[in-house]
Design a protein around this motif. Sequence first.
Motif, PDB file in Angstrom:
ATOM      1  N   MET A  68       0.841  -1.273  -0.072  1.00  0.00           N
ATOM      2  CA  MET A  68       0.029  -0.120  -0.039  1.00  0.00           C
ATOM      3  C   MET A  68       0.973   1.185  -0.038  1.00  0.00           C
ATOM      4  O   MET A  68       0.375   2.338   0.039  1.00  0.00           O
ATOM      5  N   ILE A 110      10.156  -6.211   8.262  1.00  0.00           N
ATOM      6  CA  ILE A 110       8.715  -6.447   9.126  1.00  0.00           C
ATOM      7  C   ILE A 110       7.861  -7.380   8.858  1.00  0.00           C
ATOM      8  O   ILE A 110       7.280  -8.197   9.455  1.00  0.00           O
ATOM      9  N   ILE A 119      -0.597  -5.826   4.626  1.00  0.00           N
ATOM     10  CA  ILE A 119      -1.381  -4.870   4.304  1.00  0.00           C
ATOM     11  C   ILE A 119      -1.009  -3.404   5.497  1.00  0.00           C
ATOM     12  O   ILE A 119      -1.165  -2.442   5.008  1.00  0.00           O
ATOM     13  N   VAL A 120      -1.222  -3.694   6.652  1.00  0.00           N
ATOM     14  CA  VAL A 120      -1.210  -2.899   7.756  1.00  0.00           C
ATOM     15  C   VAL A 120       0.229  -2.427   7.965  1.00  0.00           C
ATOM     16  O   VAL A 120       0.411  -1.118   8.187  1.00  0.00           O
ATOM     17  N   LEU A 123       0.755   0.259   5.226  1.00  0.00           N
ATOM     18  CA  LEU A 123      -0.247   1.281   5.290  1.00  0.00           C
ATOM     19  C   LEU A 123       0.445   2.208   6.494  1.00  0.00           C
ATOM     20  O   LEU A 123       0.218   3.601   6.122  1.00  0.00           O
ATOM     21  N   ALA A 124       0.800   1.541   7.151  1.00  0.00           N
ATOM     22  CA  ALA A 124       1.505   2.624   8.377  1.00  0.00           C
ATOM     23  C   ALA A 124       2.804   3.092   7.898  1.00  0.00           C
ATOM     24  O   ALA A 124       2.923   4.221   7.992  1.00  0.00           O
ATOM     25  N   SER A 125       3.504   2.263   7.066  1.00  0.00           N
ATOM     26  CA  SER A 125       4.993   2.939   6.461  1.00  0.00           C
ATOM     27  C   SER A 125       4.489   3.832   5.471  1.00  0.00           C
ATOM     28  O   SER A 125       5.356   5.036   5.379  1.00  0.00           O
ATOM     29  N   MET A 127       2.061   6.285   5.590  1.00  0.00           N
ATOM     30  CA  MET A 127       1.867   7.388   6.409  1.00  0.00           C
ATOM     31  C   MET A 127       3.033   7.965   6.703  1.00  0.00           C
ATOM     32  O   MET A 127       3.161   9.109   6.765  1.00  0.00           O
ATOM     33  N   ILE A 128       4.158   7.208   7.129  1.00  0.00           N
ATOM     34  CA  ILE A 128       5.632   7.917   7.437  1.00  0.00           C
ATOM     35  C   ILE A 128       6.035   8.499   6.304  1.00  0.00           C
ATOM     36  O   ILE A 128       6.554   9.377   6.304  1.00  0.00           O
ATOM     37  N   ALA A 130       4.928   9.354   3.477  1.00  0.00           N
ATOM     38  CA  ALA A 130       3.900  10.691   2.963  1.00  0.00           C
ATOM     39  C   ALA A 130       4.338  11.696   3.919  1.00  0.00           C
ATOM     40  O   ALA A 130       4.396  12.839   3.373  1.00  0.00           O
ATOM     41  N   GLY A 131       4.326  11.196   5.303  1.00  0.00           N
ATOM     42  CA  GLY A 131       4.563  12.598   6.237  1.00  0.00           C
ATOM     43  C   GLY A 131       5.639  13.032   6.124  1.00  0.00           C
ATOM     44  O   GLY A 131       6.014  14.534   6.180  1.00  0.00           O
ATOM     45  N   VAL A 132       6.815  12.454   5.867  1.00  0.00           N
ATOM     46  CA  VAL A 132       8.271  12.856   5.490  1.00  0.00           C
ATOM     47  C   VAL A 132       8.484  13.750   4.342  1.00  0.00           C
ATOM     48  O   VAL A 132       8.979  14.872   4.282  1.00  0.00           O
ATOM     49  N   LEU A 134       6.029  15.343   2.911  1.00  0.00           N
ATOM     50  CA  LEU A 134       5.234  16.577   3.372  1.00  0.00           C
ATOM     51  C   LEU A 134       6.305  17.648   4.054  1.00  0.00           C
ATOM     52  O   LEU A 134       6.186  18.718   4.070  1.00  0.00           O
ATOM     53  N   VAL A 135       6.941  16.943   5.036  1.00  0.00           N
ATOM     54  CA  VAL A 135       7.770  17.875   5.991  1.00  0.00           C
ATOM     55  C   VAL A 135       8.588  18.504   5.131  1.00  0.00           C
ATOM     56  O   VAL A 135       9.134  19.640   5.351  1.00  0.00           O
ATOM     57  N   LEU A 241      -3.788   3.019  -5.813  1.00  0.00           N
ATOM     58  CA  LEU A 241      -5.182   2.141  -6.295  1.00  0.00           C
ATOM     59  C   LEU A 241      -4.827   1.707  -7.685  1.00  0.00           C
ATOM     60  O   LEU A 241      -5.290   0.615  -8.178  1.00  0.00           O
TER      61      LEU A 241
ATOM     62  N   GLY B 291       2.569  16.953   8.106  1.00  0.00           N
ATOM     63  CA  GLY B 291       3.266  15.867   7.759  1.00  0.00           C
ATOM     64  C   GLY B 291       4.051  15.089   8.815  1.00  0.00           C
ATOM     65  O   GLY B 291       4.202  13.953   8.847  1.00  0.00           O
ATOM     66  N   MET B 294       1.625  13.188  10.663  1.00  0.00           N
ATOM     67  CA  MET B 294       1.179  11.880   9.927  1.00  0.00           C
ATOM     68  C   MET B 294       2.246  10.769  10.209  1.00  0.00           C
ATOM     69  O   MET B 294       2.090   9.693  10.440  1.00  0.00           O
ATOM     70  N   ALA B 295       3.751  11.418  10.081  1.00  0.00           N
ATOM     71  CA  ALA B 295       4.679  10.474  10.203  1.00  0.00           C
ATOM     72  C   ALA B 295       4.791   9.801  11.461  1.00  0.00           C
ATOM     73  O   ALA B 295       5.063   8.503  11.660  1.00  0.00           O
ATOM     74  N   GLY B 298       1.860   7.079  11.866  1.00  0.00           N
ATOM     75  CA  GLY B 298       2.262   6.053  11.104  1.00  0.00           C
ATOM     76  C   GLY B 298       3.325   5.217  11.889  1.00  0.00           C
ATOM     77  O   GLY B 298       3.179   3.717  12.123  1.00  0.00           O
TER      78      GLY B 298
END
Lengths: 314, 318
Positions: A68, A110, A119-120, A123-125, A127-128, A130-132, A134-135, A241, B291, B294-295, B298
């Motif tokens: 994902m 992992i 899946i999970v 999904l969680a990674s 988020m990491i 995408a977050g990084v 954005l930062v 997707l 961001g 979110m990280a 996660g």
Amino acid sequence: MKVNNAFRRIVDLPPIFIPLIIFFVLNVILNNSILSVNGINNFFVQITPTIFAVMAQTVVLLVREIDMSVGSVISLSTVVMATTMGQFGYLSILIVLGMAVVIGLINGFIVSYFKAPGIVVTLASSMIFAGVALVILPNPGGEIYTSFNRLLMKNYLVLPNSMIFIFITLFVWKYIKKSRAGQALYATGANYYSAYATGIQVKKTKMLAFVGSAVLSSFAAFMLCAKTMTGDALIGNSYTLTSISGAVLGGISFFGGVGSMTGAVAGGVVVVMLVNILFFLNVSSFFQYIVQGVILILAVLFSIIKSNLRMEQK
Amino acid sequence: MGISFLKRNLKVFISYGLFIIALIGVCIFVEGFGKFDHLLYILMIAAFLGIVSAGQTMVIMIGAIDLSVGSVITLSGVLMTQSISKWSFSLPIAILLVLVTGIAIGMFNGFGVSILKIPPLVMTLASTGIVQGLSLIATNGTPGAINIEYFTNWATQPVILGLNGIILTWIVVTVIISFILMKTSFGRSVYCTGLGEKAAILAGFKTRQVTSIVYIISGITSGITGVLLVGFTGQSYLTMGNQYQLLSIAAVVVGGASILGGSGSYFGTVAGVLVLTLITSVLTLFRIPAGGQMAIQGAIILLMVILNSIERIKDNRG
């Protein structure tokens, strides 16, 4: 005998090539500028990121997992590329590839060594990542060389460079598939415990599949960087997707171990062409989300029915 | 009974303990944090996540997953504002419309997963795309706002015992979901389906029906969250539900449920919701950008998944 063989090969082609041909003809009818040298180049520039995303998903689907994080790895790669190119020049390609390998190793480690559901974990990674992304780049920006843009967007030898990029990747895949590691990939996906019993290093294979996925995702990011000349922390979002629908449409089974890379690529092309056709038919872009969702459901249904038939035949 | 109850719910109690310690720590070190009004505000923010996670808890308990909750929340919010401001529906009918839509999407998901046997992840990912498209069509790309004073007041001002409508709704949802899970035969069948579908079928549970109903409940709870979010902000926007897609899964996993189904409780999920909301509000307080938040979220999910997996591996060996 030879004719028979040739016929066999055509019959054995994944069924996805029928809609591929139909869609291509439709595309040409609606927009015949596609047949010019520039038209073909533009077409390939448009489909290449999706094709690489689909390839990335395929490698993981083959070992009966799902990734994902394809979309967010693409986003993060464009961001890292655009922020490092100004300083390091073409070395940034290596930086991004190195990062992709590390990402794949983390995901894969992992999933395979902690036996956590892919899946999970992804999904969680995602988020990491995408977050990084954005930062690092809250707004699209950064710097991409014009020469890099030309390298991937132009057509030096009549054929589009992007198309050559795809063919080289497919060619390399052909050898990987025949190698020990490639066979292990299919075996692990088809039956994890039998593969383990025959001495295949199943955990390592799974981990390598995730590494392959992340590296192929970064290829998609190279194309997007060259196309948009910026890094964008949100650009990859829709690719998760699309990568799943493309791969499943192309005959990759959800239950692992079945499907060919060329079929998956064809599936990805069909998804992009469908969006194109909708665009030329003046269908509102709002409907494209719905169509993508419906395609995904139909593709999975089709693959489930097919695998049921295969089971019955046995 | 007492000790075994404690042992069984150890992880949940640890979550609550962590929450209380963190809360006290934050209250001491951060000025203005911990006043009664502020705690109520955090509780209200937690309520949105808490209500979506109620549906997600049940879905994860049967061993499935619902990725469409975020898009259903957005569609619900959009339908609320559109139906009242553009199509001039009255408030109760708008809410009814939202709930019916939630039920319909839940039925669609449930049908795909239980009858067509499409993997839950793919089915709900596909319906996310479809529902997003519906939101865009309903708004033509520009969602509106509503201005119904009594609805906003009910949602955000104290109604009974100093609690506002949003928190009260969460309490009602908590009571209903806990009752369903702990006291009804349907609740038992949810656990059994999650532990092993084939065994559950052999034991006489109608697992297809259970799966469909669970998805319908998830559609309803998402719909309620959408309605409350509109009550809170008075407007809808096309990304309003996005963060809840993964946060709801996070809350359930942090609350101690196994993502493979068959375990967990709403009591645990509430702990997860509180912990995640507290972390988010502290991060906001320290001006960590979206961001970064979110990280960190996660990373928390990843950590919980790894811990759960290690525990499972240990259990299998022992």
